[in-house]
Design an enzyme around this catalytic site. Structure first.
Site, PDB file in Angstrom:
ATOM      1  CG  HIS A 289      74.653 -46.660  39.977  1.00 16.58           C
ATOM      2  ND1 HIS A 289      75.453 -45.880  40.590  1.00 16.58           N
ATOM      3  CD2 HIS A 289      73.681 -45.892  38.994  1.00 16.58           C
ATOM      4  CE1 HIS A 289      75.460 -44.782  40.040  1.00 16.58           C
ATOM      5  NE2 HIS A 289      74.490 -44.607  39.472  1.00 16.58           N
ATOM      6  CD  GLN A 290      76.689 -54.445  37.191  1.00 16.69           C
ATOM      7  OE1 GLN A 290      76.382 -55.775  37.411  1.00 16.69           O
ATOM      8  NE2 GLN A 290      76.207 -54.159  35.912  1.00 16.69           N
ATOM      9  CE  LYS A 291      79.037 -55.473  43.959  1.00 14.54           C
ATOM     10  NZ  LYS A 291      78.920 -57.201  43.804  1.00 14.54           N
ATOM     11  CG  ASN A 292      70.754 -48.980  43.516  1.00 15.07           C
ATOM     12  OD1 ASN A 292      69.580 -49.277  43.384  1.00 15.07           O
ATOM     13  ND2 ASN A 292      70.953 -47.956  44.345  1.00 15.07           N
TER      14      ASN A 292
END
Ligand SMILES: [Zn+2]
Lengths: 419, 320
Positions: free
Chosen positions: B109-112
């Site tokens: 989850h890169q954008k978390n």
């Protein structure tokens, strides 16, 4: 003839200006209002209030709010929002939690709840104003920053960045206008300390970042500048010209990763971010006339790709600084209408992307920006840039009897949009 | 992204471990809710149990399992992370095991944002940055401009006093891969000028070194805005005259050879330098016109606005 006129004369004539496929956008938002959102939105489960706000505010901007709901439904939506009100003040991001410390109010949810109620023309008399303002004061830390939520022990949780400062100052503005000192016996937040926080997060290139020494970012810049707008403290920025320069630099012709590839080829000599690259045979870089009027989006950080949401974050920031006319608004509208608007309605993040509520709302809100020498876009209602809702909705707020008593004077960056 | 096959999960209602818990269903509180989501069945069920254990403030191993289940389906749920952190600390749980679980979650989850906040809480409690920089390097291989990761890295440097532990070197490594990585440029600024209790702007040697570094990177790619901003930032904050950059800027854009400009950023800089000179308005005007018409036409309005702010061409002309 000035350079501007020269360039403009080669631009697209107004007859050819692209249009909003309004029926499709109306259809998109009505669907969001009435039909269950796909399970993809599970990631937004704890921030449903934001999605609720995007939905009702978009319908308002499109001028179809009333036709989209029966009176009974409108009252039902209002009740749903009030059901998220926390007994100790503020609003939660979603209904039906555990009812204890793990089910707290949050600053962004409170902001979105109040704005949504106003869009739905609720007069906010059921808002626990005094409790909300007391709670808001507890959400400010000693350093002046605001957090997201309070822990069971009363500790302020969440980041230190301007998203929370923005939503906190918006709540303050809605409930007490720009009144300093006590309202309902509740003291004001510490405005000076908050302003110091914003200044400390200014980056070396003129943009504003998440925290001191972090990278300048369009979203944080919008939040910081809009917070200052609510506080009537725009002039507290270190250098408005530098910030305007940074904002103007965000407009870009690099719209997809393919554009990056096409300009990166000449990296060793001179890669062009905003223009065509030079070739060895012609040392200067001549820009073909057709490029001058092609769609141009905005990125959120230096050397990044354009993205629908940054059209709003950047142009909205410029509106707050009374400087929207330094960027190419027609090229930005063209980018939205011809590149990221989706044929089923709504906007995607990038060309070809499917629409989502966040980008669909911000794309529409970006079209609703105007002011100064920039004529408004006729197909959507004009918007107050700091508040992210229509001028009509802001006028409804400032006309409410209780609001006239607490906030006799609106901040300048709001006032100039009101009739 | 969250549409992974979760069908294999055993329903909690069939799990004897949860027999004693009465799930609390989602209560909308109105016949007309807003932003209703068509949750997967597994998610609805997990949330019903989560509400129930939160309501009794239960802190147990099964709460860790349940929060993991919820996070896998919705890593952006902020109270779930706070609740999990509290449970971990209450149970004196092995925090290294938690980091080991967190790593693939972060990569997925890169954008978390919440993941990084959680990580900060854990690493702060562990009081050790061992293994952190290698993990961040792994994150940067996926996205070397990930804002959360850079923010976390700044915290790490400050918290564990890593100022001289290879930060400048790793920035240079990243810039070798992509000289236009503005996040890496910003991190360099932080490492050089953001050190508490020191004022690097007053250190001539450091200022000179940084100016030369920026210049060397500009020569590699003159149209890259990042090092130009870095350079001008130093000049401004060290209170050096802008004209000290004149010779350098004229390598790329010089008055009299306006058809041979190699960088719009150099041209913008020479315009500012000319504007500061006595009787420089005419030259600055020409430079700004060239930007508007030829080298940066997308910003034509901005260059026109800059022109309006120039001092009048000559006092005599202005008076007539
Ligand atoms: Zn976006």
């Amino acid at each position: 003839m000035s350079a501007a006129e020269a360039a403009a004369s080669e631009g697209v004539s107004s007859d050819a200006a692209p249009r909003l496929n309004k029926p499709k956008h109306v259809q998109y938002w009505k669907r969001c209002l009435k039909v269950y959102l796909p399970d993809y939105y599970t990631a937004n489960d704890s921030t449903r209030m934001a999605l609720a706000f995007f939905t009702v505010s978009a319908l308002d901007l499109l001028g179809v709010l009333d036709e989209s709901m029966k009176e009974e439904e409108r009252r039902g939506y209002i009740d749903w929002i009030y059901n998220c009100q926390h007994p100790d003040g503020g609003f939660k991001g979603f209904p039906g939690g555990s009812g204890n410390q793990w089910d707290p109010a949050t600053v962004p949810a409170t902001c979105f709840a109040l704005l949504s109620l106003l869009v739905l023309r609720d007069d906010l008399t059921r808002v626990k104003r005094r409790e909300c303002l007391l709670w808001l004061n507890r959400m400010q830390r000693g350093d002046g920053s605001f957090g997201e939520t309070l822990s069971g022990e009363g500790k302020v949780e969440g980041g230190y960045d301007s998203r929370f400062g923005y939503t906190a100052t918006c709540v303050r503005w809605i409930l007490r206008g720009n009144a300093e000192g006590e309202v309902d016996g509740v003291p004001d937040v510490d405005v000076d300390a908050f302003v110091r926080c914003v200044r400390a997060a200014e980056a070396y290139d003129g943009g504003i970042s998440e925290a001191p020494f972090h990278e300048a970012h369009g979203g944080f810049t919008y939040c910081a500048v809009s917070a200052l707008a609510f506080l009537d403290r725009i002039s507290s920025l270190s250098s408005i010209p530098l910030t305007v320069q940074w904002l103007a630099s965000r407009q870009t012709l690099t719209l997809t990763s393919l554009d990056v590839l096409s300009t990166d080829g000449d990296e060793a000599t001179a890669p062009a971010v905003v223009s065509t690259p030079p070739s060895p045979s012609s040392p200067g870089f001549d820009v073909p006339a057709e490029l001058r009027c092609s769609p141009a989006g905005f990125n959120g950080r230096c050397n990044k790709l354009a993205d629908t949401c940054y059209v709003f974050w950047i142009m909205g920031s410029l509106c707050n600084l009374s400087a929207l006319d330094v960027v190419n608004v027609p090229a930005a509208r063209e980018y939205l209408l011809e590149q990221t608007a989706h044929r089923i309605g709504g906007f995607g993040k990038s060309p070809e992307d499917p629409p989502d509520l966040y980008h669909s709302f911000l794309g529409l809100a970006a079209l609703a920006l105007g002011g100064g020498e920039v004529p408004p876009f006729a197909e959507v209602k004009p918007l107050v840039p700091a508040a992210c809702v229509s001028v009509e909705t802001c006028e409804f707020l400032v006309g409410l009897p209780w609001r006239r008593e607490v906030g006799p004077r609106e901040p300048e960056a709001i006032e100039r949009y009101l009739g | 992204m969250s549409r992974k096959p979760q069908n294999k999960l055993t329903p909690l209602s069939e799990d004897p471990k949860w027999e004693d818990v009465i799930p609390i269903p989602q209560e909308e509180g109105s016949a007309h809710p807003l932003a209703s989501i068509a949750y997967a069945e597994n998610y609805s069920e997990a949330m019903d149990y989560l509400r129930a254990v939160m309501a009794t403030n239960e802190m147990s191993e099964r709460v860790l399992e349940l929060t993991e289940r919820v996070i896998r389906m919705n890593p952006a749920h902020y109270t779930v992370w706070l609740y999990r952190a509290r449970t971990l600390f209450t149970l004196n749980h092995d925090l290294y095991a938690e980091i080991a679980w967190l790593n693939p979650t972060a990569l997925r989850h890169q954008k978390n944002y919440q993941i990084w906040h959680h990580r900060q809480t854990l690493i702060n409690a562990l009081d050790s940055a061992d293994g952190e920089i290698p993990f961040l390097t792994q994150m940067f291989e996926k996205d070397s401009k990930n804002y959360h990761v850079w923010s976390y890295r700044q915290w790490l440097v400050k918290r564990f006093d890593l100022w001289d532990a290879g930060e400048i070197e790793s920035v240079e490594e990243l810039l070798k891969k992509d000289v236009r990585n503005n996040s890496a440029w910003n991190h360099r600024w932080f490492v050089v000028f953001g050190r508490p209790d020191t004022d690097a702007f007053k250190d001539e040697e450091i200022v000179k070194r940084e100016i030369e570094f920026a210049k060397s990177q500009i020569r590699l790619a003159p149209q890259n805005q990042s090092p130009w901003s870095y350079l001008r930032g130093i000049i401004r904050q060290a209170s050096l005259p802008l004209s000290s950059l004149r010779e350098f800027a004229e390598e790329f854009a010089v008055f009299g050879k306006m058809d041979q400009v190699r960088s719009s950023h150099a041209l913008a800089l020479v315009a500012d330098i000319y504007a500061e000179e006595p009787n420089g308005t005419a030259k600055a005007t020409l430079a700004l016109d060239m930007l508007a018409i030829r080298y940066d036409p997308i910003r034509v309005n901005y260059w026109e606005y800059k022109k309006k702010q120039l001092p009048p061409s000559s006092p005599v002309a202005a008076g007539t």
